[in-house]
Design a protein around this motif. Structure first.
Motif: not given
Length: 558
Positions: A524-532, A534-541
């Protein structure tokens, strides 16, 4: 070897048979002893020697009674225990003693031994019947249990009283008063000394993490206190009882109880078998009329006394009848008291065999008496008794955390934050002490032991969370829970996916590899740092967590 094998084989066969017939294990042991004893096959001839060894079973039994006597438990039932229970023992004992003294011309000291020996009911029969009928929390169940509880407590001063009665010149009132003062004085002295010595010793032993030494320590406590009491002229059972009371609030209670229980079972079984070996059919048949009439008189007197006293305690008649019929028999401690009385010369020759026969006959009638009592109570039932029979609220269902390390403490903290009752178990004394200092309910013990799980209420738990580092220990908890309480959900912390599959096959509801959530958080921290976003991150998790993290098993295909 022949004697040992005979004892084991006879006890196993007899106890299984009598348990299937609903007569209980005590009668099974008695029958086994009679069968292989001098009056039976003659495979074991020295009944006195066996009884001396078996007396240690009584010592362990008193210890386990003491360890269950918590002040809070007594306070809730104080009026029933000390009021109704105390009157039942006193009135029943004195009535039976008076009948023996006036009707048969028996000596006063002997009559008192007979009266109080027969006044005690069978805890084994009473508690087992209540448990089988799920009536332990009903009004008649609480009343019956309170009487049984006081009877267990009364054994201690009665064991002290018998040696004093053997001094024939002492009046009963003086003997009883002296016994009471002596027991209270020594109890307080040992209580004060033991309170400041036992826990530090247990802490030191527990820190060694040597289970064999801990078992030896438990046995040392029981037998050590018993020996001290014997040195000052009291009974070993008294010392064991005091040791149990001292440990009733200890965090080590569950593990000590589990370690002592097998010794109690084996040695107490041997004691009852030795009593059976002392059974002489010739003397019983020679007094058959006395045995039958004695058993009928005993059952009648005790049932009537309990019914009348319960009514005085404003108990509805139907409930009083059920209590009276349940507790109308004589109990296991009668064997103990009569054996001691016989060794002190308080019982005439051949009387012990007759008294044992009366106890056995009264025990055999218990299942029938309970059924008759239920039918009579149904006929006498009133709206008041229906209202009183409503069971107490079911105790809160806890979450049990097996292992109080870093993961277990976090889980317990989360549950405490939302006011969910939690019990944690760990074999590391430092973790237990630290957890209790922080206000957690943490107990010292091996969570894979059936006795430990039973003592913490695993049968009614919401779920059991297993966070143990030791793979074999965690597997042991799962296997024990699935064998004893298959309906309780199990959540297990494991190392990797193969372990998770193994525990799932064993019956665990959820088995979570410890690296999963750490990987997700780091991802999650890597995705956030890569600019992904929040909604896309939540869907992935949410996608990754579906099906119990099924997608993460094939992470190399993602």
């Amino acid at each position: 070897m022949i004697e040992i094998i005979s004892l084991l084989a006879a006890s196993v066969i007899a106890v299984l048979l009598f348990s299937r017939l609903g007569l209980g294990s005590v009668l099974g042991y008695l029958a086994a002893g009679a069968f292989i004893g001098p009056a039976g096959l003659g495979l074991v001839n020295d009944a006195d020697y066996m009884r001396h060894i078996g007396e240690f079973g009584v010592v362990f039994l008193l210890f386990l009674i003491g360890i269950e006597i918590k002040p809070q438990r007594l306070w809730v039932l104080r009026k029933l225990v000390f009021g109704l229970g105390g009157l039942q023992v006193a009135v029943s004992g004195l009535l039976i003693a008076a009948l023996s003294y006036f009707a048969f011309g028996i000596a006063r000291e002997t009559a008192l031994v007979i009266g109080f020996g027969l006044a005690l009911s069978s805890t084994a029969f009473g508690v087992q019947i209540l448990a089988d009928q799920h009536q332990t929390t009903s009004h008649w169940g609480r009343t019956s249990f309170s009487i049984l509880l006081f009877q267990d407590l009364a054994v201690v001063p009665l064991l002290i009283l018998l040696p004093l009665l053997s001094f024939g010149e002492m009046r009963f009132s003086v003997s009883m008063g002296f016994a009471l003062l002596q027991s209270v004085g020594i109890f307080i002295s040992v209580l004060i000394a033991g309170r400041y010595a036992i826990n530090p010793m247990l802490h030191a032993i527990a820190h060694s993490k040597n289970s064999d030494v801990f078992v030896a320590t438990a046995l040392l406590l029981v037998l050590g206190f018993a020996w001290i009491m014997e040195l000052v002229g009291l009974s070993m059972a008294m010392g064991a009882f005091i040791a149990g009371v001292l440990l009733s609030e200890s965090e080590y209670k569950q593990q000590i109880e589990a370690d002592v229980m097998p010794f109690r079972g084996l040695l107490l079984g041997l004691f009852f078998m030795s009593v059976g070996m002392s059974f002489v059919p010739e003397s019983v048949f020679a007094n058959l009329e006395i045995v039958i009439l004695g058993a009928l008189a005993l059952i009648t007197i005790k049932a009537l006394v309990i019914i009348v006293l319960a009514k005085i305690w404003k108990t509805p008649l139907a409930i009083a009848v059920k209590c009276g019929f349940l507790l109308s028999q004589a109990g296991e401690f009668g064997f103990v008291l009569f054996t001691l009385g016989d060794s002190l010369g308080l019982l005439p020759e051949d009387m012990m065999e007759t008294l044992i026969a009366i106890i056995v006959l009264s025990m055999v009638t218990t299942p029938m008496m309970v059924k008759v009592g239920e039918l009579l109570a149904e006929w006498l039932k009133s709206p008041a008794s229906d209202a009183m029979e409503v069971s107490e609220p079911v105790p809160e269902r806890p979450v049990i955390v097996a292992g109080f390390g870093r993961v277990g403490e976090v889980i317990a903290g989360m549950l405490r934050k939302v006011d969910v009752s939690t019990v944690a178990i760990d074999m590391d004394a430092k973790k237990v002490a630290e957890g209790r200092r922080l206000g957690y309910n943490v107990l010292f013990g091996d969570a894979s032991r059936p006795e430990i799980l039973k003592s913490v209420g695993a049968g009614r738990a919401r779920l059991v969370v297993i966070t143990l580092d030791n793979y074999k220990a965690a597997e042991g908890v799962v296997r024990t829970m699935k064998r004893l309480y298959p309906g309780v959900p199990l959540h297990v912390r494991v190392r990797d996916w193969p372990d998770a599959d193994h525990f799932t096959e064993l019956g665990a509801s959820h088995a979570i590899p410890e690296t999963v959530e750490a990987s997700l958080r780091l991802g999650a921290s890597a995705l956030e740092a890569a600019g992904v976003g929040e909604e896309e991150r939540r869907t992935l998790f949410e996608y990754l967590r579906e099906g119990d993290y099924e997608k993460l098993r094939d992470y190399h295909k993602l």
